[in-house]
Design a protein around this motif. Structure first.
Motif, PDB file in Angstrom:
ATOM      1  N   ARG A  97      23.602  82.038 -36.240  1.00 20.01           N
ATOM      2  CA  ARG A  97      24.262  82.646 -37.408  1.00 20.01           C
ATOM      3  C   ARG A  97      23.237  83.042 -38.462  1.00 20.01           C
ATOM      4  O   ARG A  97      23.324  84.116 -39.062  1.00 20.01           O
ATOM      5  N   TYR A  98      22.261  82.180 -38.707  1.00 16.45           N
ATOM      6  CA  TYR A  98      21.205  82.452 -39.686  1.00 16.45           C
ATOM      7  C   TYR A  98      20.390  83.677 -39.268  1.00 16.45           C
ATOM      8  O   TYR A  98      20.139  84.580 -40.079  1.00 16.45           O
ATOM      9  N   MET A  99      19.990  83.721 -37.994  1.00 19.48           N
ATOM     10  CA  MET A  99      19.184  84.846 -37.502  1.00 19.48           C
ATOM     11  C   MET A  99      19.974  86.159 -37.557  1.00 19.48           C
ATOM     12  O   MET A  99      19.432  87.195 -37.925  1.00 19.48           O
ATOM     13  N   LEU A 100      21.246  86.114 -37.198  1.00 16.95           N
ATOM     14  CA  LEU A 100      22.081  87.309 -37.286  1.00 16.95           C
ATOM     15  C   LEU A 100      22.178  87.816 -38.716  1.00 16.95           C
ATOM     16  O   LEU A 100      22.092  89.024 -38.971  1.00 16.95           O
ATOM     17  N   ASP A 101      22.351  86.890 -39.638  1.00 12.71           N
ATOM     18  CA  ASP A 101      22.424  87.255 -41.046  1.00 12.71           C
ATOM     19  C   ASP A 101      21.130  87.936 -41.489  1.00 12.71           C
ATOM     20  O   ASP A 101      21.165  88.976 -42.153  1.00 12.71           O
ATOM     21  N   LEU A 102      19.988  87.374 -41.102  1.00 18.22           N
ATOM     22  CA  LEU A 102      18.699  87.988 -41.443  1.00 18.22           C
ATOM     23  C   LEU A 102      18.551  89.379 -40.836  1.00 18.22           C
ATOM     24  O   LEU A 102      18.126  90.319 -41.509  1.00 18.22           O
ATOM     25  N   LEU A 103      18.893  89.511 -39.549  1.00 14.97           N
ATOM     26  CA  LEU A 103      18.777  90.804 -38.877  1.00 14.97           C
ATOM     27  C   LEU A 103      19.675  91.858 -39.514  1.00 14.97           C
ATOM     28  O   LEU A 103      19.278  93.006 -39.683  1.00 14.97           O
ATOM     29  N   ARG A 104      20.867  91.457 -39.872  1.00 13.10           N
ATOM     30  CA  ARG A 104      21.797  92.406 -40.475  1.00 13.10           C
ATOM     31  C   ARG A 104      21.347  92.833 -41.872  1.00 13.10           C
ATOM     32  O   ARG A 104      21.495  93.995 -42.228  1.00 13.10           O
ATOM     33  N   LYS A 105      20.794  91.900 -42.615  1.00 15.29           N
ATOM     34  CA  LYS A 105      20.283  92.267 -43.947  1.00 15.29           C
ATOM     35  C   LYS A 105      19.071  93.167 -43.831  1.00 15.29           C
ATOM     36  O   LYS A 105      18.901  94.086 -44.618  1.00 15.29           O
ATOM     37  N   GLN A 106      18.240  92.923 -42.825  1.00 17.97           N
ATOM     38  CA  GLN A 106      17.061  93.745 -42.589  1.00 17.97           C
ATOM     39  C   GLN A 106      17.450  95.169 -42.199  1.00 17.97           C
ATOM     40  O   GLN A 106      16.856  96.127 -42.641  1.00 17.97           O
ATOM     41  N   GLY A 107      18.499  95.266 -41.340  1.00 20.47           N
ATOM     42  CA  GLY A 107      18.940  96.564 -40.855  1.00 20.47           C
ATOM     43  C   GLY A 107      19.692  97.360 -41.888  1.00 20.47           C
ATOM     44  O   GLY A 107      19.736  98.572 -41.836  1.00 20.47           O
ATOM     45  N   ASN A 108      20.299  96.684 -42.861  1.00 19.96           N
ATOM     46  CA  ASN A 108      21.074  97.362 -43.880  1.00 19.96           C
ATOM     47  C   ASN A 108      20.692  96.775 -45.247  1.00 19.96           C
ATOM     48  O   ASN A 108      21.298  95.809 -45.693  1.00 19.96           O
ATOM     49  N   PRO A 109      19.710  97.351 -45.906  1.00 16.30           N
ATOM     50  CA  PRO A 109      19.209  96.786 -47.173  1.00 16.30           C
ATOM     51  C   PRO A 109      20.256  96.699 -48.286  1.00 16.30           C
ATOM     52  O   PRO A 109      20.043  95.999 -49.253  1.00 16.30           O
ATOM     53  N   THR A 110      21.374  97.372 -48.148  1.00 17.75           N
ATOM     54  CA  THR A 110      22.382  97.319 -49.206  1.00 17.75           C
ATOM     55  C   THR A 110      23.258  96.077 -49.114  1.00 17.75           C
ATOM     56  O   THR A 110      24.058  95.836 -49.996  1.00 17.75           O
ATOM     57  N   LEU A 111      23.145  95.309 -48.020  1.00 16.57           N
ATOM     58  CA  LEU A 111      23.950  94.102 -47.884  1.00 16.57           C
ATOM     59  C   LEU A 111      23.502  93.008 -48.824  1.00 16.57           C
ATOM     60  O   LEU A 111      22.417  92.842 -49.179  1.00 16.57           O
TER      61      LEU A 111
END
Length: 115
Positions: free
Chosen positions: A101-115
């Motif tokens: 869950r932590y890694m997914l959160d990091l990846l998603r924030k990296q992929g979408n800087p507006t999150l």
């Protein structure tokens, strides 16, 4: 029945090649005759369950890949991830869940800087 043999042949060849094993080495690992692997990959014969089970589980071939190849499946990477997770014990899965869950959160924030 021929379609299933073809699907099995393609899946075994693909997954065996993906992990870099020759037919000979795979046969040796599974204690099978090399001709058995050759025949399966050629779509010949009618392999017994005692041959199919160790082959499919060792190569981690999802059953949908053989029985429902036209079904809209997940991407190959997602299939591999799910197969790896299916190989976990309950305790390992429990321990991995917060990390995933932590890694997914990091990846998603990296992929979408507006999150």
């Amino acid at each position: 029945m021929q379609d299933i043999k073809k699907n099995l042949a393609n899946a075994v060849r693909e997954y065996r090649s993906e992990i870099g094993l020759s037919q000979e080495k795979l046969a040796e690992i599974l204690n099978l005759d090399q001709r058995t692997i050759l025949n399966i990959e050629a779509g010949r014969g009618n392999p017994k369950f005692e041959v199919l089970y160790p082959l499919i589980t060792y190569l981690k071939i999802p059953s949908d890949r053989i029985f429902y190849p036209d079904k809209e499946n997940q991407s190959p990477s997602l299939q591999k991830l799910l197969a790896t997770l299916n190989d976990c014990t309950e305790q390992e899965a429990n321990d991995l869940l917060p990390m995933v869950r932590y890694m997914l959160d990091l990846l998603r924030k990296q992929g979408n800087p507006t999150l």
